[in-house]
Design a protein around this motif. Structure first.
Motif, PDB file in Angstrom:
ATOM      1  N   MET A 197     -11.265  16.812 -18.413  1.00  0.00           N
ATOM      2  CA  MET A 197     -12.601  17.255 -17.986  1.00  0.00           C
ATOM      3  C   MET A 197     -13.424  17.703 -19.193  1.00  0.00           C
ATOM      4  SD  MET A 197     -11.600  19.317 -14.486  1.00  0.00           S
ATOM      5  CE  MET A 197     -13.265  19.919 -14.254  1.00  0.00           C
ATOM      6  N   LEU A 198     -12.788  18.393 -20.128  1.00  0.00           N
ATOM      7  CA  LEU A 198     -13.498  18.799 -21.346  1.00  0.00           C
ATOM      8  C   LEU A 198     -13.891  17.584 -22.183  1.00  0.00           C
ATOM      9  CD1 LEU A 198     -11.335  21.902 -22.374  1.00  0.00           C
ATOM     10  CD2 LEU A 198     -13.687  21.951 -21.515  1.00  0.00           C
ATOM     11  N   TRP A 199     -13.021  16.555 -22.222  1.00  0.00           N
ATOM     12  CA  TRP A 199     -13.331  15.328 -22.965  1.00  0.00           C
ATOM     13  C   TRP A 199     -14.535  14.613 -22.355  1.00  0.00           C
ATOM     14  CZ3 TRP A 199     -12.284  10.229 -21.004  1.00  0.00           C
ATOM     15  CH2 TRP A 199     -12.539   9.196 -21.939  1.00  0.00           C
ATOM     16  N   GLN A 200     -14.575  14.627 -21.007  1.00  0.00           N
ATOM     17  CA  GLN A 200     -15.705  14.005 -20.336  1.00  0.00           C
ATOM     18  C   GLN A 200     -17.013  14.720 -20.667  1.00  0.00           C
ATOM     19  OE1 GLN A 200     -14.266  14.148 -16.248  1.00  0.00           O
ATOM     20  NE2 GLN A 200     -14.063  11.895 -16.222  1.00  0.00           N
ATOM     21  N   ALA A 201     -16.895  16.039 -20.893  1.00  0.00           N
ATOM     22  CA  ALA A 201     -18.085  16.821 -21.238  1.00  0.00           C
ATOM     23  C   ALA A 201     -18.358  16.804 -22.734  1.00  0.00           C
ATOM     24  CB  ALA A 201     -17.913  18.262 -20.756  1.00  0.00           C
ATOM     25  N   GLY A 202     -17.582  16.055 -23.491  1.00  0.00           N
ATOM     26  CA  GLY A 202     -17.780  15.969 -24.928  1.00  0.00           C
ATOM     27  C   GLY A 202     -17.275  17.167 -25.686  1.00  0.00           C
ATOM     28  N   GLN A 203     -16.394  17.970 -25.064  1.00  0.00           N
ATOM     29  CA  GLN A 203     -15.913  19.198 -25.706  1.00  0.00           C
ATOM     30  C   GLN A 203     -14.460  19.098 -26.169  1.00  0.00           C
ATOM     31  OE1 GLN A 203     -16.694  22.293 -22.840  1.00  0.00           O
ATOM     32  NE2 GLN A 203     -18.908  22.080 -22.982  1.00  0.00           N
ATOM     33  N   ALA A 204     -13.850  17.921 -26.054  1.00  0.00           N
ATOM     34  CA  ALA A 204     -12.485  17.697 -26.532  1.00  0.00           C
ATOM     35  C   ALA A 204     -12.358  16.252 -26.971  1.00  0.00           C
ATOM     36  CB  ALA A 204     -11.468  18.006 -25.431  1.00  0.00           C
ATOM     37  N   SER A 205     -11.452  16.010 -27.896  1.00  0.00           N
ATOM     38  CA  SER A 205     -11.251  14.659 -28.425  1.00  0.00           C
ATOM     39  C   SER A 205     -10.090  13.973 -27.710  1.00  0.00           C
ATOM     40  CB  SER A 205     -10.967  14.727 -29.921  1.00  0.00           C
ATOM     41  OG  SER A 205      -9.697  15.346 -30.153  1.00  0.00           O
ATOM     42  N   GLN A 206      -9.927  12.676 -28.013  1.00  0.00           N
ATOM     43  CA  GLN A 206      -8.782  11.960 -27.470  1.00  0.00           C
ATOM     44  C   GLN A 206      -7.470  12.546 -27.981  1.00  0.00           C
ATOM     45  OE1 GLN A 206     -10.001   8.172 -28.982  1.00  0.00           O
ATOM     46  NE2 GLN A 206     -10.952   7.510 -27.058  1.00  0.00           N
ATOM     47  N   GLY A 207      -7.478  12.960 -29.241  1.00  0.00           N
ATOM     48  CA  GLY A 207      -6.286  13.608 -29.799  1.00  0.00           C
ATOM     49  C   GLY A 207      -5.963  14.904 -29.087  1.00  0.00           C
ATOM     50  N   ASP A 208      -7.013  15.631 -28.638  1.00  0.00           N
ATOM     51  CA  ASP A 208      -6.769  16.865 -27.883  1.00  0.00           C
ATOM     52  C   ASP A 208      -6.070  16.563 -26.561  1.00  0.00           C
ATOM     53  OD1 ASP A 208      -7.961  18.392 -29.851  1.00  0.00           O
ATOM     54  OD2 ASP A 208      -9.945  18.365 -28.890  1.00  0.00           O
ATOM     55  N   ILE A 209      -6.478  15.442 -25.930  1.00  0.00           N
ATOM     56  CA  ILE A 209      -5.824  15.058 -24.670  1.00  0.00           C
ATOM     57  C   ILE A 209      -4.339  14.779 -24.917  1.00  0.00           C
ATOM     58  CG2 ILE A 209      -5.738  13.335 -22.837  1.00  0.00           C
ATOM     59  CD1 ILE A 209      -8.745  12.954 -23.187  1.00  0.00           C
ATOM     60  N   VAL A 210      -4.066  14.015 -25.991  1.00  0.00           N
ATOM     61  CA  VAL A 210      -2.673  13.713 -26.321  1.00  0.00           C
ATOM     62  C   VAL A 210      -1.897  14.985 -26.641  1.00  0.00           C
ATOM     63  CG1 VAL A 210      -1.171  12.566 -27.988  1.00  0.00           C
ATOM     64  CG2 VAL A 210      -3.193  11.391 -27.107  1.00  0.00           C
TER      65      VAL A 210
END
Length: 610
Positions: free
Chosen positions: A287-300
């Motif tokens: 959800m944070l990535w969708q809002a531009g507040q997290a990166s793909q690496g953060d998801i991993v």
């Protein structure tokens, strides 16, 4: 010093074992803390690598996304790749190897013998009453159970708890670096997880203690039956013993089922709450990535942390369950082993010096903590070199008198002096070194005939052992011994409690042991009761040689063995009722004369028979 010797596995503990869990654990582990803290440090460092793994994976993914396939191996990505390779091939294996080595080489091989040796030393110092009131197998089981449980608690606390706490701390820092809201979600999940642990583990601890107690009763019952197997067979009571064992086993099964039901519920709850974590962390980070507040690496990174913590949750929880189970077993062992039932030396106790061997009993009284029984008001002087016979029906205090002389118990009133020295002021070891004893029920170790005789004087030479056996008329039958492993003669083992010998053979080995000890005071408690008349006559001369120059106390029901004593006392109801030589006592026509007249085959009849 080798790392395996960083803990002194046989170091003595100071003072008695405490009766509370924390203090007991500190007593068990005293002297080993620096090595244990070092092992915990290596484990925590290895645990911190878990968050490092997720962090580096995230960095590699972000570098991949920024550079694309063509430029991935160029520029600043080289440093990331080199760091990742060094982390996975050098740093991580090294720390995990150090952690495993510390636990497997420093902790586990040393903590168990450290604790077991301390408990064993403490137990050896308990009075004979402590052992009389319990199963031998149960006491041994409690010692080994407590030592194993303390070892497991320490090992798992280092190997898992320190590792997991460091992993959690690193994971929280990583999640804070991604976003504080992800870290907050993780913190909420942790509180729910710890609440569940807090509900289950005390109950597991209680049920584990009950299961351990039931298991020890099974061991005690089985060992008691096997120890007395000849009696079981002679009375045809195999079915009775089977029922007793099955009763103990049924109780153990019931306690084990109670524990099993709770463990199954714990596993279900554990899997349910573990499944929430990946959904929570991955969902929040996406959800944070969708809002531009997290990166793909953060998801991993968040996903790696979530999966690893979820997997670790089961591992850690079952380890905590095992730790609490072991704590329950430790507490069960504490209840059995720590009570003080002892005769301790005074801090300033000195060695007993016996130049003559005079024994003085002054107003001696002991009733085993009861109102009646034992002995009371005993005043007696046994002169140096005097041979004193002690006569009386069973239960009148003869053996109690000897037990007090050996200080197996402390007198409740009065005192005993040897050559003017109060025996409560000398060390028990020196007291018993100066008293040789042969009992009616002779104790044998399941060791060689040589070792059993040499127990009288461990520094004796083989020639001295053989000489003592010859004096006790034991040499000839020892030469004919063969055990189940083919060992012969003095090397043959005698079986548990000497069961492979006849009663007369056991007593002759016990006599050889006393001859070898050559103590200035000699106690004979029915020393020839298991010998037939021919054998007794053959060793009577040897006994007389052994008694020369010694102060002798001889308890006997066969009065013919006491006729050559310098003096005989007659006991009744814990008191001395007659005192004199054989001829003088016969002339008094009192209790001794009645015993002499009523002998059948040389034994005193019991009150009931009279």
């Amino acid at each position: 010093m080798k790392i395996s010797d960083w803990i002194d596995a046989f170091r003595s503990a100071e003072g008695p074992p405490p009766e509370t869990l924390g203090a007991f654990m500190r007593w068990c582990l005293s002297g080993s803390w620096p090595a244990l803290w070092l092992a915990a440090f290596f484990s925590a460092a290895a645990g911190a690598m878990e968050a490092g793994t997720a962090l580096i994976l995230g960095m590699v993914i972000d570098a991949t996304a920024r550079a694309g396939p063509e430029a991935f191996f160029a520029g600043e990505n080289i440093a990331v790749l080199v760091g990742a390779v060094a982390f996975f091939l050098i740093a991580r294996p090294l720390l995990f190897g150090l952690s495993a080595s510390a636990n497997a080489i420093i902790v586990q091989p040393n903590v168990n013998p450290l604790v077991l040796s301390r408990l064993h030393r403490w137990t050896l110092g308990q009075t004979v009453g402590f052992f009389d009131d319990d199963f031998a197998g149960r006491i041994a089981q409690k010692q080994m159970q407590a030592a194993r449980a303390v070892t497991d608690v320490v090992s798992e606390a280092i190997n898992v708890v320190a590792f997991a706490l460091a992993s959690l701390a690193g994971s929280i820092l990583l999640l804070f670096a991604i976003d504080w809201r992800v870290a907050l979600g993780f913190a909420v999940w942790l509180m729910a997880y710890f609440a569940m642990i807090n509900w289950f583990l005390p109950r597991i601890r209680k049920l584990a203690a009950g299961r351990a107690g039931a298991r020890a009763m099974v061991s005690g019952q089985v060992v008691d039956t096997i120890t007395n197997i000849k009696t079981v067979k002679l009375f045809a009571h195999a079915d009775h013993e089977d029922r007793a064992a099955l009763g103990a086993m049924q109780t153990f099964r019931a306690r084990a089922l109670e524990f099993g039901y709770l463990a199954a519920g714990f596993r279900f709850a554990l899997m349910a709450i573990a499944g929430v974590l990946p959904v929570l962390l991955l969902g929040g980070t996406i959800m944070l990535w969708q809002a531009g507040q997290a990166s793909q690496g953060d998801i991993v990174a968040a996903g790696a942390v979530a999966i690893r913590i979820a997997q670790m949750t089961g591992w850690v929880s079952f380890t905590l369950m095992a730790i609490y189970s072991n704590i329950g077993e430790i507490e069960d062992g504490i209840r059995t082993l720590t009570p003080r039932n002892r005769v301790d030396d005074d801090l300033d106790a000195r060695d007993l010096n016996v130049p003559d061997g005079e024994i003085v009993l002054r107003d001696l009284g002991f009733a085993y903590g009861r109102d009646k029984g034992g002995v009371q008001g005993i005043d007696l002087t046994i002169h140096a070199g005097e041979k004193l016979g002690i006569v009386g029906a069973s239960g009148v205090g003869k053996s109690t008198l000897v037990a007090l002389l050996l200080r197996l118990y402390n007198a409740e009133q009065g005192r005993i002096e040897i050559d003017g020295q109060d025996i409560t002021g000398v060390t028990q070891e020196s007291l018993r070194r100066n008293i040789g004893m042969v009992t009616q029920e002779t104790a044998m170790f399941n060791r060689s005939a040589h070792d059993n005789i040499m127990y009288g004087r461990p520094d004796a030479t083989p020639e001295e052992v053989i000489a003592a056996a010859k004096k006790a008329e034991a040499h000839d039958f020892i030469l004919d011994l063969v055990d189940h492993k083919g060992r012969t003669g003095y090397a043959a083992h005698l079986g548990e409690r000497g069961v492979k010998l006849s009663g007369g053979q056991r007593q002759r080995i016990a006599l050889a042991r006393a001859i070898l000890k050559d103590a200035p005071i000699l106690v004979l408690d029915e020393a020839t009761s298991a010998l037939d008349s021919e054998v007794e006559a053959s060793i009577q001369a040897a006994l007389e040689r052994v008694m020369e120059g010694k102060t002798v106390l001889a308890i006997a029901h066969r009065l013919s063995t006491l006729t050559e004593m310098d003096r005989i006392i007659v006991m009744d109801d814990g008191q001395i009722v007659e005192n004199g030589s054989h001829d003088a006592l016969l002339a008094q026509n009192g209790r001794y004369a009645q015993y002499w007249e009523r002998q059948s085959g040389g034994f005193i009849r019991t009150q009931a028979a009279e």
